[in-house]
Motif scaffolding. Structure first.
Motif, PDB file in Angstrom:
ATOM      1  N   ASP A 182       1.413   0.922   0.049  1.00  0.00           N
ATOM      2  CA  ASP A 182       2.027   0.920  -1.275  1.00  0.00           C
ATOM      3  C   ASP A 182       1.247  -0.051  -2.153  1.00  0.00           C
ATOM      4  OD1 ASP A 182       3.643   0.714  -3.548  1.00  0.00           O
ATOM      5  OD2 ASP A 182       5.500   0.856  -2.398  1.00  0.00           O
ATOM      6  N   LEU A 183       0.649   0.463  -3.210  1.00  0.00           N
ATOM      7  CA  LEU A 183      -0.182  -0.366  -4.088  1.00  0.00           C
ATOM      8  C   LEU A 183       0.606  -1.467  -4.793  1.00  0.00           C
ATOM      9  CD1 LEU A 183      -2.515   2.377  -5.588  1.00  0.00           C
ATOM     10  CD2 LEU A 183      -3.154   0.536  -4.020  1.00  0.00           C
ATOM     11  N   LYS A 184       1.913  -1.312  -4.882  1.00  0.00           N
ATOM     12  CA  LYS A 184       2.721  -2.375  -5.492  1.00  0.00           C
ATOM     13  C   LYS A 184       2.852  -3.571  -4.552  1.00  0.00           C
ATOM     14  CE  LYS A 184       5.382   0.108  -8.877  1.00  0.00           C
ATOM     15  NZ  LYS A 184       6.675   0.276  -9.486  1.00  0.00           N
ATOM     16  N   LEU A 185       2.713  -3.317  -3.246  1.00  0.00           N
ATOM     17  CA  LEU A 185       2.838  -4.383  -2.258  1.00  0.00           C
ATOM     18  C   LEU A 185       1.486  -4.915  -1.801  1.00  0.00           C
ATOM     19  CD1 LEU A 185       5.621  -2.763  -0.045  1.00  0.00           C
ATOM     20  CD2 LEU A 185       5.898  -4.397  -1.915  1.00  0.00           C
ATOM     21  N   LYS A 186       0.505  -4.021  -1.691  1.00  0.00           N
ATOM     22  CA  LYS A 186      -0.823  -4.416  -1.215  1.00  0.00           C
ATOM     23  C   LYS A 186      -1.871  -3.593  -1.953  1.00  0.00           C
ATOM     24  CE  LYS A 186      -3.847  -4.360   2.779  1.00  0.00           C
ATOM     25  NZ  LYS A 186      -4.914  -3.616   2.102  1.00  0.00           N
ATOM     26  N   ALA A 187      -2.603  -4.260  -2.816  1.00  0.00           N
ATOM     27  CA  ALA A 187      -3.636  -3.575  -3.592  1.00  0.00           C
ATOM     28  C   ALA A 187      -4.880  -3.320  -2.738  1.00  0.00           C
ATOM     29  CB  ALA A 187      -4.003  -4.406  -4.815  1.00  0.00           C
ATOM     30  N   ARG A 225     -14.316  -3.678 -15.647  1.00  0.00           N
ATOM     31  CA  ARG A 225     -13.274  -2.669 -15.376  1.00  0.00           C
ATOM     32  C   ARG A 225     -12.820  -2.750 -13.914  1.00  0.00           C
ATOM     33  NH1 ARG A 225     -12.562   1.546 -19.125  1.00  0.00           N
ATOM     34  NH2 ARG A 225     -12.111   3.055 -17.498  1.00  0.00           N
ATOM     35  N   GLU A 226     -13.772  -2.995 -13.013  1.00  0.00           N
ATOM     36  CA  GLU A 226     -13.452  -3.116 -11.588  1.00  0.00           C
ATOM     37  C   GLU A 226     -12.530  -4.310 -11.331  1.00  0.00           C
ATOM     38  OE1 GLU A 226     -16.190  -4.280  -7.967  1.00  0.00           O
ATOM     39  OE2 GLU A 226     -16.650  -2.243  -8.665  1.00  0.00           O
ATOM     40  N   GLU A 227     -12.837  -5.446 -11.941  1.00  0.00           N
ATOM     41  CA  GLU A 227     -11.999  -6.648 -11.790  1.00  0.00           C
ATOM     42  C   GLU A 227     -10.589  -6.400 -12.322  1.00  0.00           C
ATOM     43  OE1 GLU A 227     -11.955  -9.719 -10.309  1.00  0.00           O
ATOM     44  OE2 GLU A 227     -13.742  -8.881  -9.375  1.00  0.00           O
ATOM     45  N   ILE A 228     -10.504  -5.766 -13.464  1.00  0.00           N
ATOM     46  CA  ILE A 228      -9.190  -5.467 -14.048  1.00  0.00           C
ATOM     47  C   ILE A 228      -8.408  -4.549 -13.116  1.00  0.00           C
ATOM     48  CG2 ILE A 228      -8.003  -4.297 -15.953  1.00  0.00           C
ATOM     49  CD1 ILE A 228     -10.277  -5.374 -17.790  1.00  0.00           C
ATOM     50  N   LEU A 229      -9.081  -3.553 -12.564  1.00  0.00           N
ATOM     51  CA  LEU A 229      -8.428  -2.622 -11.643  1.00  0.00           C
ATOM     52  C   LEU A 229      -7.937  -3.333 -10.387  1.00  0.00           C
ATOM     53  CD1 LEU A 229      -7.737   0.370 -11.462  1.00  0.00           C
ATOM     54  CD2 LEU A 229      -9.952   0.760 -10.413  1.00  0.00           C
ATOM     55  N   LEU A 230      -8.743  -4.230  -9.843  1.00  0.00           N
ATOM     56  CA  LEU A 230      -8.351  -4.970  -8.644  1.00  0.00           C
ATOM     57  C   LEU A 230      -7.124  -5.846  -8.889  1.00  0.00           C
ATOM     58  CD1 LEU A 230     -11.857  -6.004  -7.309  1.00  0.00           C
ATOM     59  CD2 LEU A 230     -10.212  -4.521  -6.147  1.00  0.00           C
ATOM     60  N   ASN A 231      -6.986  -6.356 -10.108  1.00  0.00           N
ATOM     61  CA  ASN A 231      -5.874  -7.255 -10.432  1.00  0.00           C
ATOM     62  C   ASN A 231      -4.652  -6.553 -11.013  1.00  0.00           C
ATOM     63  OD1 ASN A 231      -7.201  -9.669  -9.613  1.00  0.00           O
ATOM     64  ND2 ASN A 231      -8.425  -9.567 -11.471  1.00  0.00           N
ATOM     65  N   ASN A 232      -4.762  -5.244 -11.272  1.00  0.00           N
ATOM     66  CA  ASN A 232      -3.658  -4.487 -11.873  1.00  0.00           C
ATOM     67  C   ASN A 232      -3.504  -3.144 -11.169  1.00  0.00           C
ATOM     68  OD1 ASN A 232      -3.020  -6.159 -14.486  1.00  0.00           O
ATOM     69  ND2 ASN A 232      -5.240  -6.008 -14.383  1.00  0.00           N
ATOM     70  N   MET A 239      -9.678  12.082  12.692  1.00  0.00           N
ATOM     71  CA  MET A 239      -9.525  11.660  11.304  1.00  0.00           C
ATOM     72  C   MET A 239      -8.806  10.325  11.237  1.00  0.00           C
ATOM     73  SD  MET A 239      -8.796  14.891   8.802  1.00  0.00           S
ATOM     74  CE  MET A 239      -7.488  15.730   9.648  1.00  0.00           C
ATOM     75  N   ASN A 240      -9.190   9.550  10.272  1.00  0.00           N
ATOM     76  CA  ASN A 240      -8.570   8.249  10.044  1.00  0.00           C
ATOM     77  C   ASN A 240      -8.105   8.229   8.585  1.00  0.00           C
ATOM     78  OD1 ASN A 240      -7.736   5.624  10.283  1.00  0.00           O
ATOM     79  ND2 ASN A 240      -9.769   4.762   9.983  1.00  0.00           N
ATOM     80  N   ILE A 241      -6.949   8.800   8.331  1.00  0.00           N
ATOM     81  CA  ILE A 241      -6.453   8.989   6.972  1.00  0.00           C
ATOM     82  C   ILE A 241      -5.694   7.762   6.484  1.00  0.00           C
ATOM     83  CG2 ILE A 241      -4.978  10.393   5.469  1.00  0.00           C
ATOM     84  CD1 ILE A 241      -7.387  11.932   6.528  1.00  0.00           C
ATOM     85  N   GLN A 242      -6.041   7.321   5.282  1.00  0.00           N
ATOM     86  CA  GLN A 242      -5.304   6.261   4.606  1.00  0.00           C
ATOM     87  C   GLN A 242      -4.855   6.816   3.260  1.00  0.00           C
ATOM     88  OE1 GLN A 242      -8.597   3.386   4.678  1.00  0.00           O
ATOM     89  NE2 GLN A 242      -7.146   1.970   5.600  1.00  0.00           N
ATOM     90  N   ILE A 243      -3.603   6.594   2.938  1.00  0.00           N
ATOM     91  CA  ILE A 243      -3.074   7.008   1.641  1.00  0.00           C
ATOM     92  C   ILE A 243      -2.645   5.754   0.895  1.00  0.00           C
ATOM     93  CG2 ILE A 243      -1.314   8.326   0.413  1.00  0.00           C
ATOM     94  CD1 ILE A 243      -1.122  10.158   2.880  1.00  0.00           C
ATOM     95  N   PHE A 244      -3.257   5.540  -0.259  1.00  0.00           N
ATOM     96  CA  PHE A 244      -2.880   4.438  -1.137  1.00  0.00           C
ATOM     97  C   PHE A 244      -2.133   5.051  -2.306  1.00  0.00           C
ATOM     98  CE2 PHE A 244      -6.748   3.138   1.010  1.00  0.00           C
ATOM     99  CZ  PHE A 244      -6.449   1.844   1.408  1.00  0.00           C
ATOM    100  N   GLY A 245      -0.938   4.553  -2.552  1.00  0.00           N
ATOM    101  CA  GLY A 245      -0.159   5.103  -3.652  1.00  0.00           C
ATOM    102  C   GLY A 245       1.028   4.227  -3.959  1.00  0.00           C
ATOM    103  N   ILE A 246       1.880   4.776  -4.775  1.00  0.00           N
ATOM    104  CA  ILE A 246       3.114   4.086  -5.143  1.00  0.00           C
ATOM    105  C   ILE A 246       4.258   4.907  -4.572  1.00  0.00           C
ATOM    106  CG2 ILE A 246       4.553   3.340  -7.073  1.00  0.00           C
ATOM    107  CD1 ILE A 246       1.870   2.967  -8.619  1.00  0.00           C
ATOM    108  N   ASP A 247       5.174   4.228  -3.917  1.00  0.00           N
ATOM    109  CA  ASP A 247       6.259   4.884  -3.183  1.00  0.00           C
ATOM    110  C   ASP A 247       7.027   5.903  -4.021  1.00  0.00           C
ATOM    111  OD1 ASP A 247       7.255   5.130  -0.641  1.00  0.00           O
ATOM    112  OD2 ASP A 247       8.884   3.704  -0.972  1.00  0.00           O
ATOM    113  N   LYS A 248       7.184   5.660  -5.305  1.00  0.00           N
ATOM    114  CA  LYS A 248       7.978   6.553  -6.147  1.00  0.00           C
ATOM    115  C   LYS A 248       7.151   7.663  -6.801  1.00  0.00           C
ATOM    116  CE  LYS A 248      11.473   3.119  -7.151  1.00  0.00           C
ATOM    117  NZ  LYS A 248      12.238   2.398  -8.144  1.00  0.00           N
ATOM    118  N   CYS A 249       5.845   7.685  -6.552  1.00  0.00           N
ATOM    119  CA  CYS A 249       4.951   8.673  -7.155  1.00  0.00           C
ATOM    120  C   CYS A 249       5.135  10.035  -6.481  1.00  0.00           C
ATOM    121  CB  CYS A 249       3.506   8.209  -7.039  1.00  0.00           C
ATOM    122  SG  CYS A 249       2.291   9.456  -7.497  1.00  0.00           S
ATOM    123  N   PHE A 250       5.381  11.063  -7.262  1.00  0.00           N
ATOM    124  CA  PHE A 250       5.617  12.406  -6.750  1.00  0.00           C
ATOM    125  C   PHE A 250       4.403  12.937  -5.989  1.00  0.00           C
ATOM    126  CE2 PHE A 250       5.772  17.074  -7.433  1.00  0.00           C
ATOM    127  CZ  PHE A 250       6.919  17.326  -6.706  1.00  0.00           C
TER     128      PHE A 250
END
Length: 112
Positions: free
Chosen positions: A32-37, A77-84, A1-12
């Motif tokens: 961390d999505l706040k550091l690397k989208a 919507r995709e562009e907005i998501l990529l930038n936010n 398995m090659n698991i990647q978790i994208f999230g925010i460090d403070k997210c429960f």
């Protein structure tokens, strides 16, 4: 398995996902999505595995602020998501071409 978790460090739920894989001695990469989208290609990969609209956190303050509830064009919507990245529902967990949004241990246990 090659698991990647994208999230925010403070997210429960992101912390619960990390704990799920740690407890089973499954190695994973955390971004961390706040550091690397997500890159455009990563987003396309995830969106091919889950419903696109599930990626959006409709409770995020910027969701209303950006009028996303009124925008129906997927590429916009995709562009907005990529930038936010604060708009993502988290965690986003990937295993190759498979992906989930949110805490989904019932799906992860089927992955090999």
């Amino acid at each position: 398995m090659n698991i990647q978790i994208f999230g925010i460090d403070k997210c429960f739920d992101t912390k619960k996902a990390q704990r799920y894989f740690k407890e089973r001695n499954i190695k994973f990469q955390f971004a961390d999505l706040k550091l690397k989208a997500l890159s455009k290609r990563e987003l396309e990969s995830v969106a091919s595995a889950v419903p696109f609209n599930d990626l959006f956190n409709t409770k995020a303050k910027s969701y209303e602020k950006l009028n996303l509830h009124k925008i129906t064009n997927r590429s916009i919507r995709e562009e907005i998501l990529l930038n936010n990245p604060e708009l993502y529902n988290t965690p986003i967990v990937r295993n190759g071409k498979q992906a989930t949004v949110g805490y989904k241990p019932e799906v992860w246990q089927t992955w090999e």
